[in-house]
Design an enzyme around this catalytic site. Structure first.
Site, PDB file in Angstrom:
ATOM      1  CG  HIS A  78      -0.683   0.000   2.114  1.00  0.00           C
ATOM      2  ND1 HIS A  78      -0.507   1.133   3.240  1.00  0.00           N
ATOM      3  CD2 HIS A  78      -0.085  -0.762   3.675  1.00  0.00           C
ATOM      4  CE1 HIS A  78       0.300   1.194   4.352  1.00  0.00           C
ATOM      5  NE2 HIS A  78       0.346  -0.464   4.747  1.00  0.00           N
ATOM      6  CD  GLU A 135      -2.719  -1.243   5.777  1.00  0.00           C
ATOM      7  OE1 GLU A 135      -2.421  -2.665   6.270  1.00  0.00           O
ATOM      8  OE2 GLU A 135      -2.377  -0.300   5.453  1.00  0.00           O
TER       9      GLU A 135
END
Length: 356
Positions: free
Chosen positions: A67, A212
């Site tokens: 991420h 995330e």
């Protein structure tokens, strides 16, 4: 790590990308993967998805995810004297914010500010150990009125700490936002290495996921769209090789000790064994983490996608996570690239991950 790859890492971690505002970092990754991937696209969530086609028919679909969002702050309110009040984006530690220099990322460019704090001389002894709630902290950009600040800053503008990547001793470096732009960097490097080696036996998807830090959102949606057979999250892990860390809970993990390979119910056992075999055969140093519950990473949502995915979690040991001064080893990054690139060429059939 050579100078070119170091420059790529430095540019990526220093480019602002708080959750929901990731596209500046995604543009860096997109540039690096142009000409590497057979297909390169951005979905409606903002995930960057790069695909390299596999050799042969009906190749297993493998997804590597790191991420690119970082923790940060968001402008919520501007008072009459031009001070900016804010809320956290992701897990920001309120202990660490007062006194920090920050950048407010505005439509007109970044604006430098400082998070103000009453001098210790003027704080009563009984209050000195009290953590100031984030909602009571404020940013001073030097304005004197609300109008002056509003001419530069808008409600909803993201804020990051005003620090970047710097070298420490040996191969150790420090920066904000290694969590987890370092993971997106590794995914891009693995795709570059696979392109260099030649067509893999899998259809390989490298994904720089978004959001995330606020709920595994990009990992959830991108995994659903790709529908992989194998999904590997590339993350940071808790190093425990510094004072005051209790190793009995997370485990014993050293910066410079190699990537951390998770083992537990979130992890497909056959994929774990294949990662360990790759590490042995390619002489990649590694560390093993017991993960008895669902991990708080994209590995969790990938595992639970559709009818289920063979999931794994590979992490780089990181000191001082979610601070402006995270520390890691460049050798650990390089060894993680070696491990994952080697793994890709050892995946033969999607059925090899069905437990028996």
């Amino acid at each position: 790590m050579d100078d070119k790859n170091f420059a790529f890492l430095k540019e990526l971690v220093e480019t602002p990308s708080p959750s929901g505002f990731e596209q500046p970092a995604q543009r860096i990754l997109r540039r690096e993967l142009e000409g590497v991937a057979d297909e390169l696209r951005t979905d409606v969530m903002g995930n960057l998805i790069a695909r390299i086609g596999g050799a042969g028919q009906d190749a297993p679909r493998v997804m590597l995810a790191g991420h690119c969002d970082e923790i940060g702050l968001m402008v919520k309110y501007i008072d009459d004297n031009g001070y900016i009040f804010f809320a956290p984006i992701g897990g920001v530690d309120p202990h660490l914010v007062p006194g920090q220099r920050v950048y407010v990322h505005t439509a007109g460019g970044r604006v430098l500010g400082v998070v103000g704090k009453k001098p210790i001389h003027m704080i009563e002894a009984k209050d000195r150990e009290t953590v100031i709630k984030l909602k009571n902290q404020f940013i001073d950009i030097g304005s004197s009125t609300r109008a002056e600040t509003q001419a530069l800053v808008a409600i909803g503008d993201p804020v990051t700490f005003a620090v970047g990547l710097e070298r420490l001793q040996g191969d150790r470096v420090t920066s904000r936002a290694f969590d987890d732009k370092m993971g997106a960097y590794i995914v891009a490097r693995v795709l570059q290495e696979v392109r260099r080696r030649g067509a893999p036996p899998v259809e390989l998807f490298g994904v720089s996921t978004v959001q995330e830090e606020v709920g595994l959102r990009g990992g959830t949606t991108s995994a659903y769209g790709i529908d992989p057979d194998v999904g590997i999250a590339v993350e940071v892990g808790f190093a425990t090789d510094y004072p005051e860390m209790d190793k009995k809970d997370p485990g014993d993990f050293k910066v410079g000790g190699g990537p951390i390979i998770a083992r537990g119910p979130n992890i497909n056992p056959a994929l774990f064994e294949l990662l360990m075999r790759t590490a042995r055969e390619d002489e990649v140093p590694c560390q093993v983490m017991g993960a008895p519950r669902a991990t708080g990473t994209d590995a969790n949502v990938m595992q639970l996608t559709r009818a289920g995915v063979a999931a794994a979690l590979v992490s780089v040991p990181l000191r001082y996570m979610h601070t402006p001064s995270e520390v890691l080893s460049l050798a650990d990054l390089e060894n993680t690239v070696r491990l994952l690139a080697g793994l890709v060429y050892r995946i033969e059939d999607r059925k090899q991950f069905i437990p028996n």
